[in-house]
Design an enzyme around this catalytic site. Structure first.
Site, PDB file in Angstrom:
ATOM      1  N   TRP A  21       0.703  -0.992   0.030  1.00  0.00           N
ATOM      2  CA  TRP A  21       0.003   0.092  -0.080  1.00  0.00           C
ATOM      3  C   TRP A  21       0.876   1.294  -0.152  1.00  0.00           C
ATOM      4  CZ3 TRP A  21      -1.986   2.914   4.668  1.00  0.00           C
ATOM      5  CH2 TRP A  21      -2.890   3.718   4.356  1.00  0.00           C
ATOM      6  N   GLN A  27       5.991   4.931  -5.219  1.00  0.00           N
ATOM      7  CA  GLN A  27       7.388   5.217  -4.721  1.00  0.00           C
ATOM      8  C   GLN A  27       8.385   4.078  -5.306  1.00  0.00           C
ATOM      9  OE1 GLN A  27       5.763   5.817  -0.594  1.00  0.00           O
ATOM     10  NE2 GLN A  27       8.000   6.770  -0.831  1.00  0.00           N
ATOM     11  N   TYR A  54      -4.639  -0.400  -5.110  1.00  0.00           N
ATOM     12  CA  TYR A  54      -3.273   0.033  -4.977  1.00  0.00           C
ATOM     13  C   TYR A  54      -2.431   0.570  -6.230  1.00  0.00           C
ATOM     14  CZ  TYR A  54      -3.697  -1.755  -0.057  1.00  0.00           C
ATOM     15  OH  TYR A  54      -4.173  -2.349   1.145  1.00  0.00           O
ATOM     16  N   SER A 155     -12.390  -6.420   5.189  1.00  0.00           N
ATOM     17  CA  SER A 155     -11.720  -5.418   5.475  1.00  0.00           C
ATOM     18  C   SER A 155     -12.234  -4.083   5.947  1.00  0.00           C
ATOM     19  CB  SER A 155     -10.524  -4.929   4.601  1.00  0.00           C
ATOM     20  OG  SER A 155      -9.623  -3.865   5.118  1.00  0.00           O
ATOM     21  N   SER A 211      -1.580  -0.492   9.052  1.00  0.00           N
ATOM     22  CA  SER A 211      -1.205   0.979   9.491  1.00  0.00           C
ATOM     23  C   SER A 211      -0.788   0.710  11.222  1.00  0.00           C
ATOM     24  CB  SER A 211      -2.092   1.852   9.397  1.00  0.00           C
ATOM     25  OG  SER A 211      -1.707   3.337   9.485  1.00  0.00           O
ATOM     26  N   LEU A 213       1.564   1.819  12.426  1.00  0.00           N
ATOM     27  CA  LEU A 213       2.284   3.058  12.703  1.00  0.00           C
ATOM     28  C   LEU A 213       1.392   4.070  12.671  1.00  0.00           C
ATOM     29  CD1 LEU A 213       6.022   2.471  11.155  1.00  0.00           C
ATOM     30  CD2 LEU A 213       4.872   2.155  13.371  1.00  0.00           C
ATOM     31  N   ALA A 214       0.072   4.062  12.409  1.00  0.00           N
ATOM     32  CA  ALA A 214      -0.937   5.190  12.075  1.00  0.00           C
ATOM     33  C   ALA A 214      -0.197   6.066  11.081  1.00  0.00           C
ATOM     34  CB  ALA A 214      -0.993   6.161  13.467  1.00  0.00           C
ATOM     35  N   GLN A 296      14.486   0.668   6.406  1.00  0.00           N
ATOM     36  CA  GLN A 296      13.265   0.897   7.176  1.00  0.00           C
ATOM     37  C   GLN A 296      12.596  -0.426   7.569  1.00  0.00           C
ATOM     38  OE1 GLN A 296      10.522   3.045   4.490  1.00  0.00           O
ATOM     39  NE2 GLN A 296       9.139   3.550   6.434  1.00  0.00           N
TER      40      GLN A 296
END
Length: 324
Positions: A21, A27, A54, A155, A211, A213-214, A296
């Protein structure tokens, strides 16, 4: 890596998974995707998450090419897709939703883009007010009986709709949804911890959360504002920024900054600490990680050791500063 059952099913998926996502097809291109998937695979990740919407299907194509390049054994990994939003910028009525037509055709398109002959997990990406739940259940059951899907789920569906799908499946001896994919993190907890609470035992529901990590809030990188180069600073991601930050009453930015400060005091990076907190919930089958760089991803994989390394007093401090 540790592996957890997908709810009450027999499928064992990695507690940390990797998703496409907002990165793959936007990117991230084929070469970087290959490096990321290789790093994930080398560290035991066996679940790769995707969706038709996506990058309008481009994320699935990039992932499919990267996995093919790596020649990963098909019986060693799980791949998912999601159906609802469509794979077009402005989809026509039959190119979106949860009708039998779109559920079936979207599955075939996902198989083609991902270069596989079956989807291990297939999610209904949102509830569809225009499609009867019974029609969607029958469509998913047909795909499973044809061998094109192994497990299906939902979902961001309300608990009542998940129950309805299970009731219809039982009544007609069809395959019921095995899993749900909700947002879950220190700043978004209600649905997973309250609304779905009865469903884990009642229906054997497994959850693969997105998510953790929000949308980056819990990394602490937005404490000084939204840089134009950051995900939530991009002009085309303002909708995501509104979802992540919420209303002023929710004070998510302040709570995220307080969390990052506690992480520093504990001597750990905020991102893996936030992911580790999600893994402490035994109902979480897998937490989906996103990354645009291998470094990361590797940092976020440290979450596994932090689950045990941080003591109870540390977790209580995390809870105290992020409480809504």
């Amino acid at each position: 890596m540790q592996y957890r059952r997908l709810g009450s099913s027999g499928l064992q998926i990695s507690a940390l998974s990797f998703g496409a996502w907002v990165t793959f097809g936007a990117q991230v291109g084929r070469d970087t995707a290959r490096e990321l998937i290789a790093a994930a695979w080398d560290h035991g990740i066996n679940f790769f998450d995707n969706a038709e919407s996506y990058a309008n299907g481009e994320a699935e194509r990039v992932m499919g090419e990267a996995i093919a390049d790596l020649r990963l054994p098909r019986d060693g990994y799980c791949v998912s897709s999601k159906v609802f939003f469509g794979a077009h910028e402005q989809p026509r009525p039959t190119q979106k939703g949860l009708s039998r037509k779109h559920v079936t055709e979207a599955c075939h398109e996902a198989l083609r883009r991902l270069r596989v002959d079956h989807l291990d997990l297939y999610f209904c990406h949102r509830p569809d007010p225009d499609a009867p739940v019974e029609e969607t259940v029958w469509a998913m059951d047909a795909l499973i009986r044809q061998g094109k899907v192994l497990y299906w789920g939902t979902s961001e569906w309300p608990a009542a709709s998940i129950r309805e799908a299970h009731k219809l499946a039982r009544a007609h001896h069809l395959h019921a949804p095995s899993m749900e994919q909700p947002q879950y993190n220190l700043l978004h907890r209600e649905r997973v911890e309250l609304e779905y609470a009865p469903l884990y035992a009642e229906l054997g529901l497994g959850i693969t959360i997105w998510s953790p990590l929000a949308s980056g809030l819990l990394t602490g990188k937005y404490s000084a504002g939204f840089d134009g180069e950051s995900r939530l600073g991009h002009a085309d991601k303002q909708w995501l920024r509104r979802v992540a930050v919420g209303s002023s009453e929710q004070r998510r930015l302040e709570r995220a900054a307080a969390f990052a400060a506690v992480a520093r005091e504990l001597g750990v990076a905020p991102a893996p600490l936030a992911i580790a907190w999600c893994l402490r919930n035994p109902h979480v089958s897998s937490a989906i990680l996103g990354a645009s760089r291998v470094e990361q991803l590797l940092q976020n994989l440290q979450a596994l050791e932090l689950v045990e390394r941080v003591d109870e007093a540390g977790w209580q401090r995390v809870e105290a500063v992020t409480a809504g």
